[in-house]
Design a protein around this motif. Sequence first.
Motif, PDB file in Angstrom:
ATOM      1  N   TYR A  47      10.773   9.467  -1.354  1.00 13.26           N
ATOM      2  CA  TYR A  47      10.705   8.174  -2.026  1.00 13.26           C
ATOM      3  C   TYR A  47      11.861   7.257  -1.647  1.00 13.26           C
ATOM      4  O   TYR A  47      11.726   6.034  -1.679  1.00 13.26           O
ATOM      5  N   THR A  48      13.002   7.838  -1.290  1.00 12.24           N
ATOM      6  CA  THR A  48      14.186   7.036  -0.995  1.00 12.24           C
ATOM      7  C   THR A  48      14.312   6.698   0.480  1.00 12.24           C
ATOM      8  O   THR A  48      14.719   5.579   0.835  1.00 12.24           O
ATOM      9  N   TYR A  49      13.956   7.641   1.337  1.00 14.22           N
ATOM     10  CA  TYR A  49      14.191   7.463   2.765  1.00 14.22           C
ATOM     11  C   TYR A  49      12.904   7.409   3.598  1.00 14.22           C
ATOM     12  O   TYR A  49      12.655   6.432   4.302  1.00 14.22           O
ATOM     13  N   LEU A  50      12.092   8.458   3.520  1.00 17.57           N
ATOM     14  CA  LEU A  50      10.986   8.591   4.464  1.00 17.57           C
ATOM     15  C   LEU A  50       9.942   7.488   4.326  1.00 17.57           C
ATOM     16  O   LEU A  50       9.604   6.813   5.309  1.00 17.57           O
ATOM     17  N   TYR A  51       9.395   7.297   3.133  1.00 18.36           N
ATOM     18  CA  TYR A  51       8.310   6.323   2.975  1.00 18.36           C
ATOM     19  C   TYR A  51       8.761   4.897   3.312  1.00 18.36           C
ATOM     20  O   TYR A  51       8.068   4.199   4.061  1.00 18.36           O
ATOM     21  N   PRO A  52       9.907   4.428   2.787  1.00 12.37           N
ATOM     22  CA  PRO A  52      10.341   3.078   3.172  1.00 12.37           C
ATOM     23  C   PRO A  52      10.624   2.949   4.668  1.00 12.37           C
ATOM     24  O   PRO A  52      10.357   1.900   5.269  1.00 12.37           O
ATOM     25  N   LEU A  89      -3.260  -5.765  -5.146  1.00 12.26           N
ATOM     26  CA  LEU A  89      -2.154  -5.601  -4.205  1.00 12.26           C
ATOM     27  C   LEU A  89      -2.748  -5.362  -2.826  1.00 12.26           C
ATOM     28  O   LEU A  89      -3.552  -4.438  -2.660  1.00 12.26           O
ATOM     29  N   PHE A  90      -2.373  -6.166  -1.844  1.00 14.30           N
ATOM     30  CA  PHE A  90      -2.917  -5.925  -0.503  1.00 14.30           C
ATOM     31  C   PHE A  90      -1.825  -6.039   0.550  1.00 14.30           C
ATOM     32  O   PHE A  90      -0.895  -6.830   0.430  1.00 14.30           O
ATOM     33  N   SER A  91      -1.951  -5.187   1.543  1.00 11.43           N
ATOM     34  CA  SER A  91      -0.961  -5.106   2.613  1.00 11.43           C
ATOM     35  C   SER A  91      -1.510  -4.208   3.705  1.00 11.43           C
ATOM     36  O   SER A  91      -2.442  -3.429   3.482  1.00 11.43           O
ATOM     37  N   ALA A  92      -0.901  -4.322   4.883  1.00 15.74           N
ATOM     38  CA  ALA A  92      -1.255  -3.399   5.966  1.00 15.74           C
ATOM     39  C   ALA A  92      -0.601  -2.042   5.769  1.00 15.74           C
ATOM     40  O   ALA A  92      -0.987  -1.066   6.415  1.00 15.74           O
ATOM     41  N   THR A  93       0.394  -1.967   4.872  1.00 14.42           N
ATOM     42  CA  THR A  93       1.121  -0.707   4.663  1.00 14.42           C
ATOM     43  C   THR A  93       1.321  -0.459   3.177  1.00 14.42           C
ATOM     44  O   THR A  93       2.338  -0.857   2.607  1.00 14.42           O
ATOM     45  N   LEU A  94       0.363   0.206   2.550  1.00 10.42           N
ATOM     46  CA  LEU A  94       0.482   0.613   1.151  1.00 10.42           C
ATOM     47  C   LEU A  94       0.362   2.126   0.998  1.00 10.42           C
ATOM     48  O   LEU A  94       0.035   2.609  -0.081  1.00 10.42           O
ATOM     49  N   SER A  95       0.608   2.846   2.065  1.00  8.77           N
ATOM     50  CA  SER A  95       0.553   4.306   2.016  1.00  8.77           C
ATOM     51  C   SER A  95       1.973   4.862   2.009  1.00  8.77           C
ATOM     52  O   SER A  95       2.873   4.314   2.654  1.00  8.77           O
ATOM     53  N   PRO A  96       2.153   5.988   1.299  1.00  7.20           N
ATOM     54  CA  PRO A  96       1.166   6.656   0.455  1.00  7.20           C
ATOM     55  C   PRO A  96       0.978   5.907  -0.860  1.00  7.20           C
ATOM     56  O   PRO A  96       1.948   5.397  -1.443  1.00  7.20           O
ATOM     57  N   ARG A  97      -0.228   5.868  -1.322  1.00  3.28           N
ATOM     58  CA  ARG A  97      -0.559   5.043  -2.487  1.00  3.28           C
ATOM     59  C   ARG A  97       0.215   5.452  -3.735  1.00  3.28           C
ATOM     60  O   ARG A  97       0.603   4.607  -4.542  1.00  3.28           O
ATOM     61  N   HIS A  98       0.474   6.767  -3.900  1.00  6.54           N
ATOM     62  CA  HIS A  98       1.169   7.208  -5.116  1.00  6.54           C
ATOM     63  C   HIS A  98       2.594   6.670  -5.179  1.00  6.54           C
ATOM     64  O   HIS A  98       3.145   6.466  -6.265  1.00  6.54           O
ATOM     65  N   PHE A  99       3.203   6.453  -4.022  1.00  6.72           N
ATOM     66  CA  PHE A  99       4.560   5.908  -3.982  1.00  6.72           C
ATOM     67  C   PHE A  99       4.596   4.532  -4.641  1.00  6.72           C
ATOM     68  O   PHE A  99       5.413   4.257  -5.527  1.00  6.72           O
ATOM     69  N   ALA A 138       2.142   3.123  -6.505  1.00  7.26           N
ATOM     70  CA  ALA A 138       1.597   3.202  -7.867  1.00  7.26           C
ATOM     71  C   ALA A 138       2.670   3.669  -8.848  1.00  7.26           C
ATOM     72  O   ALA A 138       2.796   3.135  -9.962  1.00  7.26           O
ATOM     73  N   ASP A 139       3.462   4.658  -8.442  1.00  5.49           N
ATOM     74  CA  ASP A 139       4.515   5.181  -9.313  1.00  5.49           C
ATOM     75  C   ASP A 139       5.613   4.156  -9.568  1.00  5.49           C
ATOM     76  O   ASP A 139       6.067   3.972 -10.698  1.00  5.49           O
ATOM     77  N   LEU A 140       6.057   3.494  -8.504  1.00  8.59           N
ATOM     78  CA  LEU A 140       7.206   2.602  -8.635  1.00  8.59           C
ATOM     79  C   LEU A 140       6.843   1.259  -9.250  1.00  8.59           C
ATOM     80  O   LEU A 140       7.713   0.570  -9.798  1.00  8.59           O
ATOM     81  N   LEU A 141       5.564   0.859  -9.172  1.00 10.73           N
ATOM     82  CA  LEU A 141       5.153  -0.424  -9.731  1.00 10.73           C
ATOM     83  C   LEU A 141       4.436  -0.287 -11.067  1.00 10.73           C
ATOM     84  O   LEU A 141       4.115  -1.296 -11.699  1.00 10.73           O
ATOM     85  N   GLY A 142       4.157   0.934 -11.491  1.00 14.08           N
ATOM     86  CA  GLY A 142       3.514   1.111 -12.788  1.00 14.08           C
ATOM     87  C   GLY A 142       2.069   0.676 -12.805  1.00 14.08           C
ATOM     88  O   GLY A 142       1.610   0.067 -13.780  1.00 14.08           O
ATOM     89  N   MET A 143       1.334   0.988 -11.740  1.00 10.40           N
ATOM     90  CA  MET A 143      -0.074   0.602 -11.684  1.00 10.40           C
ATOM     91  C   MET A 143      -0.880   1.376 -12.733  1.00 10.40           C
ATOM     92  O   MET A 143      -0.598   2.554 -12.993  1.00 10.40           O
ATOM     93  N   PRO A 144      -1.887   0.728 -13.347  1.00  6.75           N
ATOM     94  CA  PRO A 144      -2.721   1.432 -14.331  1.00  6.75           C
ATOM     95  C   PRO A 144      -3.385   2.660 -13.729  1.00  6.75           C
ATOM     96  O   PRO A 144      -3.645   2.718 -12.514  1.00  6.75           O
ATOM     97  N   ALA A 145      -3.686   3.642 -14.572  1.00  9.30           N
ATOM     98  CA  ALA A 145      -4.251   4.915 -14.099  1.00  9.30           C
ATOM     99  C   ALA A 145      -5.600   4.739 -13.416  1.00  9.30           C
ATOM    100  O   ALA A 145      -5.951   5.516 -12.526  1.00  9.30           O
ATOM    101  N   ASP A 146      -6.354   3.695 -13.818  1.00  6.79           N
ATOM    102  CA  ASP A 146      -7.688   3.512 -13.234  1.00  6.79           C
ATOM    103  C   ASP A 146      -7.686   2.542 -12.050  1.00  6.79           C
ATOM    104  O   ASP A 146      -8.740   2.035 -11.652  1.00  6.79           O
ATOM    105  N   THR A 147      -6.507   2.285 -11.487  1.00 12.64           N
ATOM    106  CA  THR A 147      -6.428   1.383 -10.327  1.00 12.64           C
ATOM    107  C   THR A 147      -7.275   1.920  -9.176  1.00 12.64           C
ATOM    108  O   THR A 147      -7.175   3.091  -8.807  1.00 12.64           O
ATOM    109  N   ALA A 148      -8.092   1.035  -8.614  1.00 15.01           N
ATOM    110  CA  ALA A 148      -8.942   1.420  -7.480  1.00 15.01           C
ATOM    111  C   ALA A 148      -8.136   1.372  -6.185  1.00 15.01           C
ATOM    112  O   ALA A 148      -7.118   0.679  -6.088  1.00 15.01           O
ATOM    113  N   TRP A 149      -8.624   2.122  -5.194  1.00 17.25           N
ATOM    114  CA  TRP A 149      -7.966   2.186  -3.883  1.00 17.25           C
ATOM    115  C   TRP A 149      -8.984   1.889  -2.789  1.00 17.25           C
ATOM    116  O   TRP A 149     -10.115   2.371  -2.834  1.00 17.25           O
ATOM    117  N   LEU A 150      -8.567   1.087  -1.818  1.00 15.09           N
ATOM    118  CA  LEU A 150      -9.433   0.800  -0.671  1.00 15.09           C
ATOM    119  C   LEU A 150      -8.588   0.803   0.590  1.00 15.09           C
ATOM    120  O   LEU A 150      -7.549   0.138   0.655  1.00 15.09           O
TER     121      LEU A 150
END
Length: 752
Positions: free
Chosen positions: A700-705, A522-532, A534-546
């Motif tokens: 999760y509903t307002y601030l991050y989006p 998954l790549f984008s200029a805006t993927l922060s915060p990562r947990h948001f 990861a939680d909503l897309l069901g990313m595997p627990a060992d997903t790397a972050w860069l």
Amino acid sequence: MTYRVAVRSLCEFTAKVGDLDLRFTPSPTALEGIAGHRRVVSRRGEGYEAEVALEGRFGELEVRGRADGYHPASNCLEEIKTHRGDLASQPDNHRQLHWAQARVYGWLMCQSRQLASINLALVYLDVDSDHETRFECSASAAELEACFNEQCLRFIQWAEARSRRLAQRDAGLNALGFPWPSFRKGQRELAETVFKAVSTGRCLMAQATTGIGKTLGTLFPLLKAMPRQGLDKLLFLTAKTPGRALGLDAVRQVMDSSPELALRTLELVARDKACEYPGTACHGEACPLAKGFYDRLPAAREAAMQRPLLDKAQLREVALAHDVCPYYLAQEQARWVDVLVADYNYYFDQSALLFGLAQAEQWRLAVAVDEAHNLVERARQMYSASLDQGQLQALRRAPPAGMASALQSLNREWNRLYKEQVAPYQASNELPGAFLKVLQRCVGLVQDLMNRTPQAVDPALLQFFFQALQFTRLAEVFDAHFLFDISLRGAGRRRLATLCLRNVVPAPLIGPRISAARSVVLFSATLSPRHFYADLLGMPADTAWLEVDSPFVAEQLRVRIVSEVSTRYQHRQASLAPIVELVARQYQEAPGNYLAFFSSFDYLQQVATLLAERYPAITQWAQSSGMDEDQRQAFLDRFVEDGRGIGFAVLGGAFAEGVDLPGTRLIGAFIATLGLPQVNPVNEQLKQRMGSLFSAGFDYTYLYPGVRKVIQAAGRVIRGTEDRGTVLLIDDRFAEARVRHMFPSWWSPEGY
């Protein structure tokens, strides 16, 4: 060399003949099909063998598969198929394909068990009535072997040519160098991390600003990994058409740098954009490109494979030269190419073509998801469905023959759902069971009508049918990550309700598809915060972050926070004059092209009108609701080099991301909103559910989006390492620590 092919793939390649015909559709879902197979098997007696693994050879071709069932006592092999509707309406070539599969399995069974002959049966299960229809025949082993050899002979020539090409492709990819003399700043780090992720079978979330070449920096290492990791396909998935263009351009850069590379790339587009005869049904009696489609397909397929890059235009050229449908030629070619550039839905949707093929063919995949911040909302849309009672009422006024009673029953159950409801909006965690049973009955009746008289089905009925079908299919996966809600309009006897199965968290549906691939990036200029994400897309627990260091520096972009103005709804009127003065002052200090973003068209228009009254010399143009592609392009064409003017746009709209206006085409942006989604009953329900699932309802509903949309819009200003510009963030909330914490690390915000 040994070539391997599944029984189903062998038959689909060699035994499909005649017209393309979609009238005997839609077929049952994968879940319904699996459940139907189990019901059939459960009825068979003692000694019945289910899912019998079989394999055989023809020269260097190895054929494998699993026969649905075999009863030794009666020496009968069964091929089980599920269906909906009148079986008499099934096109002959569908049945012919099923018999071809049964015959191949029959020979493999004869060979495995040393049988001189075998009984074959096609068993069709109607998933709605649970009725079985059975067709039987007997065949000798010699007859079946002859059929098997003939099919294998037709396939092996293709397999040999394909194997030679793949060997050439792998050799070329092993020797492939980066298509440019050097990597951009941050691009090498991204490429190396992507390569490590796919090499170790992990997923990666990569946040990288525009300007480092994210697309090529992701695609290149995945191509390099194809031969090393034994990847069958590389999927490059995008949210919008411009994203597909970027993906295809990156492939062209690679191909231009290595002209002998035996790589094959295909662009998949939506059916309505590929159809040559809009409004025509997809069968031979209605569409000339469907007539004899499978008879002409082999030549078209061969010609298509001679084209290294099949974008929409190239594919259309090949298809029309062979008088076949471009859209369905692309669906066939998806099996044979190496790189597929397509919309998200081709892999993540409930009935996604590429995911279905990947499972059936057991492809080893790498998936690149462009502008991945869009996937959350797109996935929610894919797994949501709504029904409007107004459509039902219109159908009841002139009901199709035999449906009046069913439509009346459906309307009665619909009315019961909101009989006691007072508020205009109400959400529930429970599904309406009685309503769904009646709805399913209506779906079945329309299906029968479509099978009997496909040309006579009214478009309004067809539209309602497909919406109802989606509704019933999503009901099968409804759980705590969904809402069932009812929205009312009108009053008294004219009161009507819209029903919605609304997906809130797509992770349980998207996550398994991510896990099914070798690696998903998954790549984008805006993927922060990562947990948001990861939680909503069901990313595997060992997903790397860069997080890739930006090639830009703070001096290039002056970010100014205007904290004396509130753009909250209750303060809008008071904010108009201060915003106009801020815009005018900045424009006078540094004349040039600017974008001004607002939360709504109404807010935008009020500011634009006041600016025109007070400063008529400032040129301006504005986004309007429902612009088509030509109108959107005309809006962007106003941003010329060294131009002067202000374009007004809505935050989160067509011009807030995916727009490239480098150099002096754009020197600044005004963002007069924090971007928070509207506070309404639906979003408040989402907030409540997010709070219960993640203990972060508001964020999760307002601030991050909201802040993500702001950063995307600000990202329109600096596109290259030589660009300079200014962004004014107009709202007192931009000064809050939790908001500033989400800004890109290379920004250096200052007060105004």
